[in-house]
Design an enzyme around this catalytic site. Structure first.
Site, mmCIF file in Angstrom:
data_model
loop_
_atom_site.group_PDB
_atom_site.id
_atom_site.type_symbol
_atom_site.label_atom_id
_atom_site.label_comp_id
_atom_site.label_asym_id
_atom_site.label_seq_id
_atom_site.Cartn_x
_atom_site.Cartn_y
_atom_site.Cartn_z
ATOM 1 N N GLU A 21 5.240 4.958 3.471
ATOM 2 C CA GLU A 21 4.763 6.305 3.783
ATOM 3 C C GLU A 21 5.959 7.249 3.957
ATOM 4 O O GLU A 21 6.975 6.865 4.519
ATOM 5 C CB GLU A 21 3.915 6.233 5.067
ATOM 6 C CG GLU A 21 3.500 7.532 5.676
ATOM 7 C CD GLU A 21 2.748 8.481 4.737
ATOM 8 O OE1 GLU A 21 1.827 8.055 4.021
ATOM 9 O OE2 GLU A 21 3.125 9.671 4.723
ATOM 10 N N ASP A 63 -10.338 10.909 -5.677
ATOM 11 C CA ASP A 63 -11.527 11.735 -5.952
ATOM 12 C C ASP A 63 -11.173 12.917 -6.856
ATOM 13 O O ASP A 63 -12.046 13.719 -7.170
ATOM 14 C CB ASP A 63 -12.138 12.260 -4.643
ATOM 15 C CG ASP A 63 -11.130 13.030 -3.801
ATOM 16 O OD1 ASP A 63 -9.997 12.541 -3.647
ATOM 17 O OD2 ASP A 63 -11.472 14.117 -3.313
ATOM 18 N N ASP A 89 0.877 -1.190 0.000
ATOM 19 C CA ASP A 89 0.000 0.000 0.000
ATOM 20 C C ASP A 89 0.909 1.233 0.000
ATOM 21 O O ASP A 89 1.605 1.497 0.988
ATOM 22 C CB ASP A 89 -0.906 -0.020 1.232
ATOM 23 C CG ASP A 89 -1.971 1.075 1.199
ATOM 24 O OD1 ASP A 89 -2.494 1.362 0.100
ATOM 25 O OD2 ASP A 89 -2.289 1.630 2.270
ATOM 26 N N ASN A 99 10.326 7.513 0.650
ATOM 27 C CA ASN A 99 9.801 8.433 -0.362
ATOM 28 C C ASN A 99 9.633 7.620 -1.649
ATOM 29 O O ASN A 99 10.591 7.413 -2.405
ATOM 30 C CB ASN A 99 10.784 9.590 -0.554
ATOM 31 C CG ASN A 99 10.313 10.566 -1.611
ATOM 32 O OD1 ASN A 99 9.309 10.332 -2.282
ATOM 33 N ND2 ASN A 99 11.046 11.650 -1.756
ATOM 34 N N LYS A 141 -1.005 22.744 -7.603
ATOM 35 C CA LYS A 141 -0.345 23.792 -8.393
ATOM 36 C C LYS A 141 0.593 23.200 -9.431
ATOM 37 O O LYS A 141 1.300 22.228 -9.139
ATOM 38 C CB LYS A 141 0.455 24.711 -7.468
ATOM 39 C CG LYS A 141 -0.399 25.574 -6.583
ATOM 40 C CD LYS A 141 0.465 26.506 -5.768
ATOM 41 C CE LYS A 141 -0.403 27.271 -4.788
ATOM 42 N NZ LYS A 141 0.367 27.841 -3.685
ATOM 43 N N ASP A 186 -1.717 12.524 -2.718
ATOM 44 C CA ASP A 186 -1.823 13.993 -2.707
ATOM 45 C C ASP A 186 -1.771 14.526 -4.135
ATOM 46 O O ASP A 186 -0.859 14.184 -4.893
ATOM 47 C CB ASP A 186 -0.660 14.595 -1.914
ATOM 48 C CG ASP A 186 -0.667 14.105 -0.476
ATOM 49 O OD1 ASP A 186 -1.744 14.085 0.126
ATOM 50 O OD2 ASP A 186 0.405 13.726 0.018
HETATM 51 C C1 LIG Z 1 -4.154 11.975 0.990
HETATM 52 S S1 LIG Z 1 -3.215 10.814 1.881
HETATM 53 C C2 LIG Z 1 -4.130 9.296 1.608
HETATM 54 C C3 LIG Z 1 -3.762 8.248 2.607
HETATM 55 C C4 LIG Z 1 -4.439 6.892 2.426
HETATM 56 N N1 LIG Z 1 -3.935 6.203 1.247
HETATM 57 C C5 LIG Z 1 -5.937 7.008 2.392
HETATM 58 O O1 LIG Z 1 -6.510 6.760 1.311
HETATM 59 O O2 LIG Z 1 -6.522 7.331 3.436
HETATM 60 C C6 LIG Z 1 -1.759 10.568 0.843
HETATM 61 C C7 LIG Z 1 -0.608 9.951 1.610
HETATM 62 O O3 LIG Z 1 0.495 9.725 0.718
HETATM 63 C C8 LIG Z 1 1.691 10.086 1.406
HETATM 64 N N2 LIG Z 1 2.719 10.415 0.399
HETATM 65 C C9 LIG Z 1 2.778 11.527 -0.377
HETATM 66 N N3 LIG Z 1 3.878 11.507 -1.145
HETATM 67 C C10 LIG Z 1 4.538 10.360 -0.845
HETATM 68 C C11 LIG Z 1 5.754 9.776 -1.307
HETATM 69 N N4 LIG Z 1 6.516 10.391 -2.218
HETATM 70 N N5 LIG Z 1 6.134 8.585 -0.794
HETATM 71 C C12 LIG Z 1 5.361 7.952 0.135
HETATM 72 N N6 LIG Z 1 4.209 8.465 0.631
HETATM 73 C C13 LIG Z 1 3.796 9.650 0.138
HETATM 74 C C14 LIG Z 1 1.275 11.285 2.231
HETATM 75 O O4 LIG Z 1 2.185 11.581 3.273
HETATM 76 C C15 LIG Z 1 -0.090 10.842 2.721
HETATM 77 O O5 LIG Z 1 -0.010 10.108 3.912
#
Ligand SMILES: C[S@@+](CC[C@H](N)C(=O)[O-])C[C@H]1O[C@@H](n2cnc3c(N)ncnc32)[C@H](O)[C@@H]1O
Length: 211
Positions: free
Chosen positions: A65, A154, A40, A92, A122, A118
């Protein structure tokens, strides 16, 4: 346990997030390392795979994460449950997913979920989006034959951007789906549904092209 407080977003290009993770060793991580693995990516607090690990003991679950305190907290909660089939890694994924998965035994990765990443709305931040061509290539390469990739968001333009990237992989075929095929919803999916918003979903299956 109180929820750890974290920044809502982190800049994936900041030096702290450029640190290379060690490749994951499934033998040292899971009680039954031979089980199929569900990855995940962007798991936030990791509750989705925690519930999945409970519901599906014949699978191992790895959450990835970028916000490190969430990973620490999720591993502490998982340790309390003594499930043995769920683990979280600080990584990352935009830069280092390939290194994290470098030592995975062939064919063991059988499911990948990318849920509500995310959008970095922008234009100047578009490069910070987690799902890029390199991530898609790694996922498609590491996924075992018959393995599934489930992507949902979404944000319509982000869905299209991600789906186009996965469609370019010749080893993946797309299946149109209306619903989340897993028995658990993420925190974000529940929040989005409660607000009555549309969700854009796709499922991709790995199959080697005929020789
Ligand atoms: C909007 S949240 C959604 C979390 C979860 N998947 C959910 O649906 O509830 C997006 C997650 O992706 C993580 N994330 C963003 N960029 C990332 C990256 N480059 N590597 C790993 N995680 C990342 C963020 O820190 C955040 O916890």
């Amino acid at each position: 346990m109180p929820r750890v407080r974290v920044h809502q977003h982190v800049n994936p290009f900041a030096p702290h997030y450029r640190q290379a993770p060690e490749p994951i060793d499934v033998n040292a991580t899971f009680a039954r390392p031979e089980l199929p693995l569900h990855l995940d990516i962007g798991c936030a607090r990791g509750r989705f795979i925690l519930k999945m690990a409970d519901a599906e003991p014949q699978w191992n679950f790895l959450g990835v994460e970028i916000r490190e305190p969430l990973v620490t907290e999720a591993n502490e909660i998982a340790a309390e449950r003594v499930l043995g089939n769920v683990h979280y890694e600080f990584c990352n994924a935009m830069i280092w997913l390939g290194r994290l998965l470098a030592d995975l035994p062939e064919g063991i990765l059988q499911a990948v979920t990318i849920q509500f990443p995310d959008p970095w709305f922008k234009k100047k931040h578009a490069k910070r989006r987690m799902v890029n061509a390199e991530l898609v290539e790694i996922v498609a390469e590491k996924l075992g034959e018959g393995g599934r990739i489930f992507v949902q968001t979404d944000i319509e333009f982000l869905a299209e951007e991600m789906f186009v990237l996965f469609r370019t992989s010749e080893n993946l075929s797309e299946i149109t789906i209306e619903e989340n095929p897993f028995p658990v919803k993420t925190e974000r999916e529940i929040a989005v549904e409660n607000r009555g918003l549309s969700v854009y979903r796709a499922l991709f299956i790995k199959s080697e092209p005929p020789a």
